[in-house]
Design a protein around this motif. Structure first.
Motif, PDB file in Angstrom:
ATOM      1  N   GLU A 211       0.827  -1.208   0.000  1.00 42.95           N
ATOM      2  CA  GLU A 211       0.000   0.000   0.000  1.00 42.95           C
ATOM      3  C   GLU A 211       0.862   1.258   0.000  1.00 42.95           C
ATOM      4  O   GLU A 211       0.562   2.233  -0.697  1.00 42.95           O
ATOM      5  N   GLU A 214       2.368   1.894  -3.417  1.00 43.04           N
ATOM      6  CA  GLU A 214       1.366   2.440  -4.336  1.00 43.04           C
ATOM      7  C   GLU A 214       1.110   3.923  -4.063  1.00 43.04           C
ATOM      8  O   GLU A 214       1.006   4.739  -4.995  1.00 43.04           O
ATOM      9  N   THR A 243      -1.941   5.177   3.531  1.00 38.87           N
ATOM     10  CA  THR A 243      -1.573   3.762   3.544  1.00 38.87           C
ATOM     11  C   THR A 243      -2.367   3.000   4.590  1.00 38.87           C
ATOM     12  O   THR A 243      -2.746   1.838   4.381  1.00 38.87           O
ATOM     13  N   PRO A 246      -6.652   1.099   4.189  1.00 40.93           N
ATOM     14  CA  PRO A 246      -6.967  -0.316   3.953  1.00 40.93           C
ATOM     15  C   PRO A 246      -6.372  -1.234   5.004  1.00 40.93           C
ATOM     16  O   PRO A 246      -6.936  -2.314   5.279  1.00 40.93           O
TER      17      PRO A 246
END
Length: 325
Positions: A211, A214, A243, A246
């Motif tokens: 995460e 990304e 981050t 999720p």
């Protein structure tokens, strides 16, 4: 908020209903509780009389309706082995399991976040390669092997830590006893907590790394670099916050899952919690205790998921609790 809580309450009722129905459906496949209670020396007539007195000869819907009526009032039945209400037995075992999950959660939080962030920031470093390699091994090794290995190293060879039981306990209130405030209790908690955390720690390290990587490649982070913002502000104020969204969602579900995963850990370390109790209940065909365990674990899942949604809203205020933005 009120609409959200009402929806969650309705979902909880449905989930509890389904779990209890599944438990009642499979209970007859778990063995004969009468045989476990009286042994082989009792005549068939006496066994039938006992079955009749326990209501085991009643039709399925009659037994299930009787259970639901009691469950609404907080009565999950009577344990055949302990000769006590199921609720009382579970409350006595619950503190041990919650302490074990709490210890494992602390280990996961304090190690997964910095390690996952480091692996995202320094993807080509030798330490990142070591961390990711160890995480693959951690995911692959069964929890009972991890527990046995830790017991052998730290309990048998080095003789540093105890390998079974909860150690010295102090009474908090009512049946709640804890070892969190004694050195001996904390020493007994270390190895089981590490073992239980080995299930989720590699998963969270890899999740946070993925995460974070990304997010670091997103447009607003590139814009922050172009503006010349401090790298630590970009990493920990901008990137890490998004981050964690999720991660919190997955974390809430997995923490609830750990309550069920304590079965193997508690068995290896003879930890007197709900998981160890559940295995004993299966061996003894103590069906009221089995069904009560399933209901309580399901309730923990529901409560955990609700709290996760609320925390999600605090982390990102643009998300409405009832859904949407």
């Amino acid at each position: 908020m009120i609409i959200f809580l009402l929806k969650r309450l309705l979902q909880a009722v449905v989930v509890m209903f389904i779990i209890s129905l599944i438990g009642f459906t499979i209970k007859d496949s778990l063995g004969d509780p009468v045989r476990e209670m009286v042994g082989e020396s009792v005549s068939e007539q006496e066994r039938e009389a006992l079955r009749e007195s326990l209501g085991l000869n009643d039709p399925f819907m009659v037994q299930y309706g009787r259970f639901l009526k009691g469950a609404v009032q907080g009565d999950l039945g009577q344990s055949y082995f302990y000769k006590k209400p199921v609720t009382e037995v579970i409350i006595a075992k619950l503190p041990a399991t919650l302490e074990l999950v709490f210890g494992a959660t602390l280990i996961i939080v304090f190690f997964s976040v910095p390690l996952g962030v480091y692996c995202a920031i320094k993807p080509r470093s030798w330490l990142t390669k070591c961390i990711m390699g160890v995480s693959i091994v951690g995911i692959s090794v069964p929890v009972f092997l991890t527990g046995i290995f830790l017991m052998f190293i730290f309990g048998v060879i080095l003789n540093y830590l105890p390998v079974f039981g909860r150690g010295e306990l102090i009474s908090m209130w009512g049946p709640w006893e804890t070892g969190l405030f004694t050195l001996d209790g904390l020493a007994h908690l270390i190895l089981p907590s590490i073992t239980l955390s080995s299930l989720m720690l590699p998963l969270f390290i890899r999740l946070i790394r993925s995460e974070m990587t990304e997010v670091l490649h997103s447009e607003y982070i590139k814009f922050a670099w172009a503006k010349g913002l401090d790298k630590y502000r970009i990493w920990f104020r901008l990137a890490l916050k998004n981050t964690m969204l999720p991660v919190v969602t997955v974390g809430g579900v997995q923490i609830g899952t750990m309550v069920a995963y304590t079965i193997l850990t508690e068995t290896v370390f003879q930890w007197p919690g709900m998981g160890f109790m559940f295995l004993e209940a299966i061996n003894r065909s103590d069906t009221p205790l089995i069904i009560g365990y399933l209901v309580v674990v399901g309730l923990i899942f529901v409560i955990t998921n609700t709290l996760v949604d609320l925390i999600y809203g605090f982390i990102d205020p643009t998300i409405k609790v009832a859904g949407g933005k």
